[in-house]
Design a protein around this motif. Structure first.
Motif, PDB file in Angstrom:
ATOM      1  N   SER A 157      78.198 128.108  34.385  1.00 34.18           N
ATOM      2  CA  SER A 157      79.495 128.133  35.066  1.00 34.18           C
ATOM      3  C   SER A 157      79.306 128.576  36.509  1.00 34.18           C
ATOM      4  O   SER A 157      78.364 129.303  36.831  1.00 34.18           O
ATOM      5  CB  SER A 157      80.450 129.118  34.377  1.00 34.18           C
ATOM      6  OG  SER A 157      80.563 128.860  32.992  1.00 34.18           O
ATOM      7  N   GLY A 200      84.224 129.902  38.351  1.00 30.16           N
ATOM      8  CA  GLY A 200      85.275 129.597  37.388  1.00 30.16           C
ATOM      9  C   GLY A 200      85.304 128.157  36.938  1.00 30.16           C
ATOM     10  O   GLY A 200      86.070 127.801  36.024  1.00 30.16           O
ATOM     11  N   PHE A 201      84.511 127.292  37.557  1.00 32.90           N
ATOM     12  CA  PHE A 201      84.383 125.893  37.155  1.00 32.90           C
ATOM     13  C   PHE A 201      83.112 125.712  36.324  1.00 32.90           C
ATOM     14  O   PHE A 201      82.319 126.632  36.158  1.00 32.90           O
ATOM     15  CB  PHE A 201      84.306 124.992  38.391  1.00 32.90           C
ATOM     16  CG  PHE A 201      85.574 124.890  39.177  1.00 32.90           C
ATOM     17  CD1 PHE A 201      86.552 123.966  38.832  1.00 32.90           C
ATOM     18  CD2 PHE A 201      85.804 125.709  40.281  1.00 32.90           C
ATOM     19  CE1 PHE A 201      87.728 123.861  39.560  1.00 32.90           C
ATOM     20  CE2 PHE A 201      86.973 125.613  41.014  1.00 32.90           C
ATOM     21  CZ  PHE A 201      87.947 124.696  40.653  1.00 32.90           C
ATOM     22  N   LYS A 202      82.898 124.515  35.820  1.00 30.79           N
ATOM     23  CA  LYS A 202      81.642 124.191  35.179  1.00 30.79           C
ATOM     24  C   LYS A 202      80.543 124.116  36.237  1.00 30.79           C
ATOM     25  O   LYS A 202      80.723 123.499  37.285  1.00 30.79           O
ATOM     26  CB  LYS A 202      81.751 122.846  34.441  1.00 30.79           C
ATOM     27  CG  LYS A 202      80.487 122.431  33.710  1.00 30.79           C
ATOM     28  CD  LYS A 202      80.211 123.334  32.521  1.00 30.79           C
ATOM     29  CE  LYS A 202      78.882 122.967  31.850  1.00 30.79           C
ATOM     30  NZ  LYS A 202      77.715 123.326  32.682  1.00 30.79           N
ATOM     31  N   HIS A 229      85.928 128.459  24.540  1.00 33.10           N
ATOM     32  CA  HIS A 229      85.834 128.740  25.972  1.00 33.10           C
ATOM     33  C   HIS A 229      85.756 127.431  26.751  1.00 33.10           C
ATOM     34  O   HIS A 229      85.035 126.513  26.372  1.00 33.10           O
ATOM     35  CB  HIS A 229      84.592 129.584  26.278  1.00 33.10           C
ATOM     36  CG  HIS A 229      84.682 130.976  25.760  1.00 33.10           C
ATOM     37  ND1 HIS A 229      83.645 131.874  25.826  1.00 33.10           N
ATOM     38  CD2 HIS A 229      85.710 131.650  25.164  1.00 33.10           C
ATOM     39  CE1 HIS A 229      84.014 133.023  25.306  1.00 33.10           C
ATOM     40  NE2 HIS A 229      85.250 132.916  24.888  1.00 33.10           N
ATOM     41  N   ARG A 232      85.528 125.459  30.711  1.00 31.20           N
ATOM     42  CA  ARG A 232      85.313 125.453  32.160  1.00 31.20           C
ATOM     43  C   ARG A 232      85.774 124.091  32.700  1.00 31.20           C
ATOM     44  O   ARG A 232      85.286 123.047  32.253  1.00 31.20           O
ATOM     45  CB  ARG A 232      83.851 125.679  32.512  1.00 31.20           C
ATOM     46  CG  ARG A 232      83.338 127.082  32.245  1.00 31.20           C
ATOM     47  CD  ARG A 232      84.051 128.112  33.075  1.00 31.20           C
ATOM     48  NE  ARG A 232      83.393 129.412  33.033  1.00 31.20           N
ATOM     49  CZ  ARG A 232      84.027 130.565  33.198  1.00 31.20           C
ATOM     50  NH1 ARG A 232      85.343 130.568  33.397  1.00 31.20           N
ATOM     51  NH2 ARG A 232      83.358 131.713  33.171  1.00 31.20           N
ATOM     52  N   GLU A 288      92.644 130.218  35.511  1.00 29.37           N
ATOM     53  CA  GLU A 288      91.965 131.337  34.851  1.00 29.37           C
ATOM     54  C   GLU A 288      92.974 132.106  34.004  1.00 29.37           C
ATOM     55  O   GLU A 288      94.070 132.442  34.476  1.00 29.37           O
ATOM     56  CB  GLU A 288      91.346 132.278  35.894  1.00 29.37           C
ATOM     57  CG  GLU A 288      90.082 131.752  36.531  1.00 29.37           C
ATOM     58  CD  GLU A 288      88.913 131.724  35.556  1.00 29.37           C
ATOM     59  OE1 GLU A 288      88.805 132.634  34.714  1.00 29.37           O
ATOM     60  OE2 GLU A 288      88.117 130.787  35.636  1.00 29.37           O
TER      61      GLU A 288
END
Length: 345
Positions: free
Chosen positions: A171, A174-176, A331, A333, A221
């Motif tokens: 990650s 906060g993104f992939k 979870h 992303r 988020e």
């Protein structure tokens, strides 16, 4: 087709990229991946090979920079002391460093019967990031066979990016995140050279990311998260540099991370390794004194700029290429590529 940053009209810096805009623009460099994506697993190995021969017998000059040392890599201490690389580089998750170490030792022993007998031992180089948010890292599912598969897949040419190999569960901001690469063209003494970067991007706090045009993408988020990631930067060049100079080039990767908005948090392992494919070190060198071909120090700024720009772009390429991903325990992303596709006119 895999998306890249320049597909959205964005670029980093002023130096032109190489033909592939990848670390493999440095002639001889090879990259391979092995991806493990099943059940709650999102992990793998990525291999970087400075050349296709026997690295123990024909070592590469190298340097490293530990920007923030929250990490469990193997081989950095000897690299810093001797200034050389003698195995391929393996990138993986934190708890698979030992597996990668064993795989590199096995390959080196098979290719060099004198290791541990007539000559010294071998220094495997394995670097890691923690993919535990998206992958069940406690399963310790990666085996030597996976490491061997990444090594055997290493090839010249275009490099797969995003959620592949070691980058499958990573990650960033906060993104992939994942694997990304970029390169820059260099002109020295009238000849064209190259500097290329490959990153394993797993760092950055959501909301801190700054794009080259000044926009600050904010992923959805559920709750604030502390900076507990890591980033590994591998820099390759065909410019002849001594190990001290390579350490200086590796340090400039930090400038590329800073341009992205990173501040190298307490829990982040941020490490850069740089090597040159020029002027290799022969393990069986019979001479007492050897000549060294190296860059004029007064010309090194061109490499500093290239390292900063290519690092910045490689991270963004990783994030743009990686798709939105759901991992263990639901979870998620999101993809920066999807954000750009929605946001661009």
């Amino acid at each position: 087709m895999t998306r890249r940053l320049r597909d959205f009209g964005l670029s980093c810096g002023i130096v032109e990229p190489g033909p592939l805009n990848a670390i493999t623009d440095v002639r001889g460099v090879r990259v391979g991946h092995c991806t493990l994506e099943e059940g709650d697993l999102r992990t793998g190995f990525t291999a970087v090979m400075p050349h296709g021969g026997n690295l123990f017998r024909r070592k590469m000059r190298a340097g490293c920079e530990v920007i923030n040392g929250f990490g469990k890599s193997a081989g950095l201490m000897q690299l810093a002391e001797l200034g050389q690389i003698e195995t391929p580089l393996l990138l993986t998750n934190t708890l698979a460093v030992g597996t990668g170490f064993d795989a590199l030792v096995s390959r080196a022993l098979d290719a060099n019967p004198d290791i541990g007998r007539e000559t010294g031992t071998v220094n495997p180089l394995v670097l890691e990031c923690n993919d535990g948010f998206l992958s069940d890292i406690r399963a310790r599912a990666l085996t030597q066979a996976h490491a061997f598969a990444a090594l055997d897949a290493a090839a010249e040419g275009p490099v797969a990016e995003g959620a592949v190999g070691a980058g499958t569960g990573m990650s960033a901001f906060g993104f992939k995140g994942g694997i990304g690469t970029a390169s820059r063209r260099l002109a020295l003494d009238g000849a064209e050279s190259a500097l290329g970067v490959l990153v394993l991007a797993n760092f950055g706090t959501a909301g801190d990311l700054v794009l080259p045009d000044g926009r600050r993408p904010m992923p959805p988020e559920l709750e604030p998260q502390a900076e507990r990631g890591s980033v590994i930067i591998v820099i390759a060049t065909d410019v002849p540099l001594e190990s001290r100079q390579l350490g200086r080039v590796a340090r400039r990767a930090g400038a590329g991370l800073a341009r992205l908005g990173a501040f190298w948090g307490n829990g982040s392992g941020d490490i850069a390794v740089a090597f040159s494919t020029a002027d290799p070190i022969e393990h069986d060198q019979p001479r007492d004194l050897v000549s060294l071909h190296a860059l004029n120090e007064n010309r090194i700024d061109v490499l500093f700029r290239a390292a900063a720009e290519a690092t910045q772009e490689a991270v963004l390429n990783a994030m743009v290429a990686a798709p939105a991903t759901m991992g263990r325990d639901g979870h998620v992303r999101p993809s920066l590529g999807d954000w750009l596709a929605r946001s661009n006119p």
